[in-house]
Design an enzyme around this catalytic site. Structure first.
Site, PDB file in Angstrom:
ATOM      1  N   HIS A   1      -5.577  -5.590   1.153  1.00 16.52           N
ATOM      2  CA  HIS A   1      -5.570  -4.274   0.287  1.00 16.52           C
ATOM      3  C   HIS A   1      -4.661  -4.113  -0.581  1.00 16.52           C
ATOM      4  CE1 HIS A   1      -7.128  -0.055  -0.509  1.00 16.52           C
ATOM      5  NE2 HIS A   1      -5.706   0.471   0.043  1.00 16.52           N
TER       6      HIS A   1
ATOM      7  N   ASP B   1       0.950  -1.279   0.274  1.00 15.04           N
ATOM      8  CA  ASP B   1       0.494   0.083  -0.008  1.00 15.04           C
ATOM      9  C   ASP B   1       0.906   1.285  -0.102  1.00 15.04           C
ATOM     10  OD1 ASP B   1      -2.132   1.105   0.003  1.00 15.04           O
ATOM     11  OD2 ASP B   1      -2.451   0.812   2.259  1.00 15.04           O
TER      12      ASP B   1
ATOM     13  N   HIS C   1      -7.265  -0.823  -8.150  1.00  9.17           N
ATOM     14  CA  HIS C   1      -7.369  -1.822  -7.066  1.00  9.17           C
ATOM     15  C   HIS C   1      -9.227  -1.778  -7.339  1.00  9.17           C
ATOM     16  CE1 HIS C   1      -9.139  -1.941  -2.842  1.00  9.17           C
ATOM     17  NE2 HIS C   1      -8.369  -3.243  -3.094  1.00  9.17           N
TER      18      HIS C   1
ATOM     19  N   HIS D   1      -4.902   2.654  -7.089  1.00  2.00           N
ATOM     20  CA  HIS D   1      -6.283   3.084  -6.306  1.00  2.00           C
ATOM     21  C   HIS D   1      -7.018   2.671  -7.037  1.00  2.00           C
ATOM     22  CE1 HIS D   1      -3.762   3.563  -2.659  1.00  2.00           C
ATOM     23  NE2 HIS D   1      -4.745   3.247  -1.646  1.00  2.00           N
TER      24      HIS D   1
END
Length: 380
Positions: A286, A186, A272, A269
């Site tokens: 995540h 992340d 994602h 993201h």
């Protein structure tokens, strides 16, 4: 109006105003949870702890062993489930019932996010205590809101800044290494997404232009991970806290949190969010999905081959996915259509990229990133 047109009319900056926000205080070190009452006294004396159910007994044991409460009293409540309005309302009622004046969230992302929203609702100081370095949520004045059934609704900015982020690095280092690795995934995207937003003149998560401070923090986050990330992960697997572990905890939690809020989010993201529509990704964390999203972002931006290769190598050595299969996606035409449709038209983040974004471009980036990852794995 399609997603790209919407991005041009609604997503780009219209002024040169810069903005930056952060927690009021950040403290990190081994054994720091035992000092919670020393620090809490600054804000109040009647604490309600909202503790992630999976670590409730461990945290309760630490608190029970603290002899000097500095004139504080406290209540404990276990939290499980979603960060949803129903749970926020119920916990707000608990705060009022116990007549507390300081809220302490302890645990993983959902427990911390629900604590942030409860503190907003009852208007009181909050202390955030992450027990893993799996994401950058602890240092961000932001919460991901879900339905009670676990369907993501949106991310929302909190009304107040966190008074204290307290990180007990000894506890964080004892969390499963997979969580530490996911936090690296992340955080590694932080610099690349901040740079994408800056280059595209796209807003940060506050809706303003990034500050140079935010860019510097995002760059430092990347440098720490590349220098200390693999050594820190090895130390965590061995169950020890080293200077490298402390550095990466700071990068995963503080630098990445400040970087994404103040620098902005973009392709990593954005991809994602598209990938998360495929059921196979539900077994992933995540940060694991963001890690492969970063490879896709670099391909989309036509980054130098050396940068892509270096990133794939680092991710693999950090136990992070570098192919679609590793995040539970087969890569069928049907799946790619679902992913690109969501990424393109239901997701503002991808439009923060400094390149022309189309569904075909997104599909090509995903396929090429997967090919690059598979080629790397075939060589090792």
């Amino acid at each position: 109006m399609n997603g790209q047109e919407m991005s041009r009319s609604a997503m780009l900056l219209r002024s040169a105003t810069r903005a930056y926000e952060c927690p009021q205080r950040y403290i990190q070190g081994p054994g720091e949870l035992e000092n919670i009452f020393v620090y809490a006294k600054r804000y109040g004396s009647r604490l309600l702890f909202i503790i992630d159910g999976g670590i409730f007994d461990m945290v309760a044991g630490v608190l029970k062993g603290v002899e000097d409460l500095n004139g504080c009293r406290y209540e404990l409540t276990a939290f499980s489930g979603e960060c949803c309005r129903e749970n926020v309302d119920a916990l707000a009622d608990a705060v009022r019932e116990h007549e507390c004046d300081v809220l302490v969230g302890v645990g993983g992302g959902k427990a911390l996010d629900v604590a942030k929203l409860v503190a907003d609702q009852v208007d009181m100081p909050r202390i955030i205590v992450p027990t893993s370095a799996s994401s950058d949520a602890p240092a961000a004045d932001w919460a991901a809101v879900y339905t009670a059934e676990g369907v993501h609704i949106s991310g929302v900015a909190t009304r107040r800044s966190t008074e204290l982020v307290l990180v007990d690095s000894a506890i964080v280092a004892k969390a499963p290494a997979r969580l530490f690795s996911a936090g690296i995934g992340d955080a590694l995207a932080t610099w690349y997404e901040a740079k994408a937003c800056f280059d595209a003149t796209a807003p940060n998560c506050l809706g303003f232009m990034s500050t140079r401070t935010a860019m510097a923090l995002s760059r430092e986050c990347h440098e720490i991970l590349m220098q200390d990330g693999l050594a820190a992960l090895a130390a965590v697997k061995a169950g020890v806290v080293t200077p490298a572990v402390e550095n990466v905890i700071e990068a995963n939690i503080l630098l990445s949190g400040l970087g994404f809020i103040n620098g902005g989010l973009a392709g990593s993201h954005g991809f994602h969010n598209g990938f998360s529509n495929i059921h196979g990704t539900k077994r992933c964390l995540h940060g694991e999905i963001v890690a492969f999203g970063l490879v896709c972002e670099l391909v989309l931006e036509n980054a130098p081959s050396a940068t892509i290769e270096e990133t794939i190598d680092f991710l693999h050595r950090a136990d992070l996915p570098v192919t679609l299969a590793e995040i539970g996606i087969e890569g069928t035409e049907e799946e790619l259509e679902i992913i690109t449709e969501h990424t393109m038209n239901r997701n503002a983040l991808i439009h923060h990229e400094p390149v022309v974004v189309t569904k075909d471009a997104l599909k090509a980036a995903i396929v090429a990133a997967d090919l690059a990852g598979r080629a790397y794995l075939a060589k090792i």
